[in-house]
Design an enzyme around this catalytic site. Structure first.
Site, PDB file in Angstrom:
ATOM      1  CD  GLU A 191       0.837 -10.585   4.226  1.00 35.77           C
ATOM      2  OE1 GLU A 191       1.959 -10.745   4.764  1.00 35.77           O
ATOM      3  OE2 GLU A 191      -0.123 -11.338   4.437  1.00 35.77           O
ATOM      4  CG  HIS A 231       3.703 -10.167   9.714  1.00 35.28           C
ATOM      5  ND1 HIS A 231       3.237  -8.970   9.242  1.00 35.28           N
ATOM      6  CD2 HIS A 231       2.726 -11.063   9.435  1.00 35.28           C
ATOM      7  CE1 HIS A 231       2.039  -9.130   8.700  1.00 35.28           C
ATOM      8  NE2 HIS A 231       1.705 -10.402   8.810  1.00 35.28           N
TER       9      HIS A 231
END
Length: 317
Positions: free
Chosen positions: A106, A38
Site C-alpha cells: 500500500e 506496516h
C-alpha cells in the site's frame, strides 16, 4: 482440517501488548499467529506501528507458535535482499516456524522514502521478481541478480532459513491476481471467504494452503463493540483500490468519514453472541481455508480470549 490462529495487529498495539496477546492466544487454544507489517497505522486512532521483525524476534522467545506475516511488501520500502535477511533470521529464531506472506503493498507504507508508487501491473511484476530473489537468497548460496527491478551483487545469507527454504504465501484479492499468484506462490492469502477466487487459484495450478483473516470486536456490550470497531477500523469497509493508493493516515480518516456505525455493525462481527462468531468462522471453513486468523479489535483482550477458549474454538472446526 482448518487451523485457527490469532492475528496480531501492529497498527493497534505496542510490542509488549502484542507479545502478551500471543501468550494469551496460546493459552486460549489458538495454534498459530499472524502479524501485520506496516510503517503507518491506517488512522491515528490505532496509534501504533512497530517494526515487525523486531516484534517477531520477541515472539520467538515468548511462545512456541509458528508466525505468518500478513503481509510483508518486499518491493519498495525494503529491498528483497534486506527482506530475505530479516525473514531468514526470524525463521531461525522461530525454529523453522516462519511463513512469509507477501503482497504488492500500500502507498500508506511504501511511499515513505519518496519512491514513485507504481500502478498495480508494475507492482505485481516487482513482487514476482522480488520473490524469485528471496528464494535464491534463502538457499544460503552467493547470489548475483540483475533484473528489471532489482540488482543484487555477491549477496549471501550466512544465517539462512532453518531448512534452507521458507514458504512464501502470496496475497490476492481478485481473480486475475489469484491466477498470477498461482504461478509462483507456496500458498494463497486472501481475507474474505471467496470460493470463486480460491477456485481460480486452484484451477490455475495454485498449490499449498489458503489462509486468511478477519477482525471481530468481542464485548458483552454489543453497542460498545460497534463503536470501538467503528473508531479503530472503519478502513475495513473502504471499497476498491483506495486501501492501496491513499498515502497517509489522514487520507484514510477523510475517506472513512463516509463509513457509519451502522455499516460497521452489519459487516464486522461484534458482541458476544457465540453463533455469530461461529457462523463467521464456519464461512471460512466452508470456503476451503486451511488457516484462519482472528484478530480482536480494541482493549477487551482478556474477555475475548476467555470467550474463544470456552465458547468458540472447541466448536469451530
Amino acid at each position: 482440517m482448518t487451523e485457527f490462529g490469532y492475528f496480531l495487529s501492529c497498527e493497534e498495539f505496542t510490542p509488549a501488548e502484542l507479545v502478551e496477546q500471543a501468550r494469551l492466544a496460546e493459552r486460549a487454544g489458538f495454534t498459530r499467529l499472524a502479524i501485520s507489517d506496516h510503517f503507518h497505522p491506517w488512522n491515528d486512532a490505532q496509534g501504533s506501528s512497530p517494526f515487525v521483525w523486531g516484534v517477531i524476534g520477541a515472539l520467538s522467545q515468548a511462545v512456541p507458535l509458528p508466525v505468518t506475516t500478513l503481509v510483508t511488501c518486499p518491493t519498495v520500502r525494503l529491498h528483497p535482499a534486506v527482506t530475505a535477511q530479516a525473514a531468514a533470521t526470524a525463521d531461525v529464531q522461530l525454529a523453522g516456524g516462519l511463513r512469509l506472506g507477501v503482497g504488492t503493498g500500500e502507498a500508506l507504507n511504501e511511499h515513505v522514502l519518496g519512491d514513485r508508487w507504481p500502478p498495480y501491473e508494475v507492482r505485481a511484476e516487482m513482487l514476482a521478481e522480488a520473490v524469485a530473489v528471496l528464494r535464491e537468497l534463502f538457499t544460503g548460496e552467493v547470489v548475483s541478480h540483475r533484473g528489471a527491478h532489482y540488482t543484487v551483487e555477491n549477496a549471501r545469507l550466512y544465517t539462512p532459513p532453518k531448512d534452507g527454504r521458507l514458504p512464501v504465501y502470496v496475497s490476492a484479492f481478485g481473480p486475475k491476481a489469484a491466477e498470477r499468484a498461482a504461478e509462483y506462490a507456496d500458498g494463497l492469502v486472501t481475507m474474505g471467504p471467496d470460493t470463486e477466487l480460491i477456485g481460480r487459484y486452484r484451477a490455475a495450478g495454485g498449490r499449498g494452503p489458503v489462509i486468511g483473516g478477519l477482525k471481530v470486536c468481542w464485548s458483552a456490550d454489543r453497542e460498545r463493540a460497534v463503536k470501538t470497531a467503528h473508531r479503530l477500523w472503519p478502513s475495513e469497509l473502504l471499497p476498491g483500490e483506495l486501501a492501496q493508493v491513499l498515502p497517509t493516515p489522514r487520507h484514510f480518516e477523510q475517506a472513512t468519514e463516509l463509513v457509519t456505525e451502522e455499516m460497521v455493525g452489519q459487516s464486522v462481527t461484534c458482541g458476544d453472541d457465540p453463533e455469530e462468531h461461529l457462523d463467521r468462522l464456519r464461512s471460512y471453513v466452508g470456503a476451503g481455508f486451511d488457516e484462519v486468523y482472528v484478530g480482536q479489535i480494541g482493549p477487551e483482550q482478556e474477555g475475548f480470549f476467555d470467550f474463544y477458549r470456552e465458547r468458540i474454538l472447541p466448536q469451530a472446526a
